[in-house]
Design a protein around this motif. Sequence first.
Motif, short mmCIF file in Angstrom:
data_model
loop_
_atom_site.label_atom_id
_atom_site.label_comp_id
_atom_site.label_asym_id
_atom_site.label_seq_id
_atom_site.Cartn_x
_atom_site.Cartn_y
_atom_site.Cartn_z
N ARG A 14 68.40 53.84 58.10
CA ARG A 14 69.09 54.29 56.89
C ARG A 14 68.09 54.69 55.81
NH1 ARG A 14 72.56 48.95 56.23
NH2 ARG A 14 70.48 48.19 56.73
N THR A 15 66.99 53.99 55.72
CA THR A 15 65.96 54.33 54.74
C THR A 15 65.29 55.65 55.09
OG1 THR A 15 65.56 51.99 54.36
CG2 THR A 15 63.86 53.51 53.61
N ILE A 16 64.98 55.83 56.36
CA ILE A 16 64.31 57.06 56.80
C ILE A 16 65.21 58.27 56.57
CG2 ILE A 16 63.38 58.28 58.80
CD1 ILE A 16 62.56 55.44 59.85
N ILE A 17 66.47 58.18 56.99
CA ILE A 17 67.39 59.30 56.81
C ILE A 17 67.66 59.54 55.32
CG2 ILE A 17 69.76 60.07 57.21
CD1 ILE A 17 69.58 58.69 59.95
N GLY A 18 67.78 58.47 54.55
CA GLY A 18 67.99 58.61 53.11
C GLY A 18 66.84 59.32 52.43
N LEU A 19 65.62 58.97 52.82
CA LEU A 19 64.46 59.65 52.23
C LEU A 19 64.39 61.12 52.62
CD1 LEU A 19 61.76 56.85 52.52
CD2 LEU A 19 62.93 57.65 50.47
N LEU A 20 64.72 61.43 53.87
CA LEU A 20 64.74 62.84 54.28
C LEU A 20 65.80 63.63 53.52
CD1 LEU A 20 64.20 62.59 58.14
CD2 LEU A 20 62.65 63.56 56.45
N PHE A 21 66.99 63.05 53.39
CA PHE A 21 68.03 63.71 52.60
C PHE A 21 67.58 63.88 51.15
CE2 PHE A 21 71.13 63.31 55.95
CZ PHE A 21 72.05 64.30 55.65
N GLY A 22 66.89 62.89 50.62
CA GLY A 22 66.41 62.97 49.24
C GLY A 22 65.41 64.09 49.05
N ILE A 23 64.50 64.25 50.00
CA ILE A 23 63.51 65.33 49.91
C ILE A 23 64.20 66.69 49.96
CG2 ILE A 23 61.60 66.46 51.13
CD1 ILE A 23 60.73 63.58 51.99
N VAL A 27 64.57 69.72 46.92
CA VAL A 27 64.25 71.13 47.16
C VAL A 27 65.46 72.01 46.81
CG1 VAL A 27 63.72 72.84 48.94
CG2 VAL A 27 62.48 70.67 48.89
N LEU A 28 66.65 71.61 47.26
CA LEU A 28 67.84 72.40 46.96
C LEU A 28 68.16 72.42 45.46
CD1 LEU A 28 70.36 71.65 49.82
CD2 LEU A 28 69.31 73.82 49.25
N ILE A 29 67.96 71.31 44.79
CA ILE A 29 68.21 71.28 43.35
C ILE A 29 67.22 72.20 42.63
CG2 ILE A 29 68.06 69.80 41.30
CD1 ILE A 29 69.28 67.56 43.05
N ILE A 46 79.73 80.21 42.40
CA ILE A 46 79.36 78.79 42.48
C ILE A 46 77.88 78.71 42.84
CG2 ILE A 46 79.76 76.62 43.68
CD1 ILE A 46 82.58 77.66 44.31
N ASN A 47 77.14 77.92 42.12
CA ASN A 47 75.73 77.70 42.43
C ASN A 47 75.67 76.66 43.57
OD1 ASN A 47 73.00 77.35 42.52
ND2 ASN A 47 72.75 77.22 40.29
N ILE A 48 75.86 77.12 44.78
CA ILE A 48 76.04 76.24 45.93
C ILE A 48 74.80 75.40 46.22
CG2 ILE A 48 75.37 77.87 47.72
CD1 ILE A 48 78.39 75.58 47.89
N ASN A 49 73.61 75.95 46.02
CA ASN A 49 72.39 75.17 46.26
C ASN A 49 72.32 73.97 45.33
OD1 ASN A 49 71.37 76.74 48.34
ND2 ASN A 49 70.32 78.12 46.95
N LEU A 50 72.67 74.17 44.09
CA LEU A 50 72.63 73.08 43.11
C LEU A 50 73.65 72.00 43.46
CD1 LEU A 50 71.38 72.08 40.48
CD2 LEU A 50 73.20 73.28 39.28
N TRP A 51 74.88 72.39 43.76
CA TRP A 51 75.93 71.41 44.05
C TRP A 51 75.69 70.67 45.36
CZ3 TRP A 51 78.70 69.38 40.53
CH2 TRP A 51 79.00 70.11 39.38
N VAL A 52 75.24 71.36 46.37
CA VAL A 52 74.93 70.68 47.64
C VAL A 52 73.73 69.76 47.46
CG1 VAL A 52 74.18 71.03 50.01
CG2 VAL A 52 76.01 72.42 49.08
N GLY A 53 72.75 70.17 46.69
CA GLY A 53 71.60 69.32 46.41
C GLY A 53 71.99 68.05 45.69
N ILE A 54 72.88 68.15 44.72
CA ILE A 54 73.36 66.97 44.00
C ILE A 54 74.13 66.05 44.95
CG2 ILE A 54 74.95 66.18 42.20
CD1 ILE A 54 74.11 68.70 40.61
N GLY A 55 74.97 66.63 45.80
CA GLY A 55 75.71 65.83 46.78
C GLY A 55 74.79 65.12 47.76
N MET A 56 73.77 65.82 48.21
CA MET A 56 72.81 65.22 49.13
C MET A 56 72.02 64.11 48.44
SD MET A 56 71.38 68.50 51.24
CE MET A 56 70.22 67.56 52.20
#
Length: 83
Positions: A14-23, A27-29, A46-56
Motif C-alpha cells: 500500500r505504501t509503494i503503490i501510494g507513493l507511485l500514485f503520489g508521484i 506530475v499531472l497537477i 474541463i482541465n482533466i489533468n488537474l482534476w485527475v491529478g487531485i483525485g490521484m
Amino acid sequence: MAKNPGTAGAFDIRTIIGLLFGIYAVVLIAVGATAGAEDVVKTDGININLWVGIGMLVFAAALVGWARLRPIAVPDGDEAHES
C-alpha cells in the motif's frame, strides 16, 4: 513471553503503490496547472489533468494513511518456522 510483531513498514504494498500514485499525481497537477486554453478546450472545458491529478493525490494519501493506521504484522523468523 509475547513479543510485539514487526511491521512491513516501507515494504508494505500500500505504501509503494501510494507513493507511485503520489508521484504521478504531482506530475499531472503540474501539467494541469500550466495547461493552456487550447488544452482545456480539447476536453470540453474541463482541465482533466488537474482534476485527475487531485483525485490521484487523494487516493495516494488514503493508501499511505491506511498503511500507517493499520500496519501489517510480520512474524519473527522463529514463528514462521513453527507453523
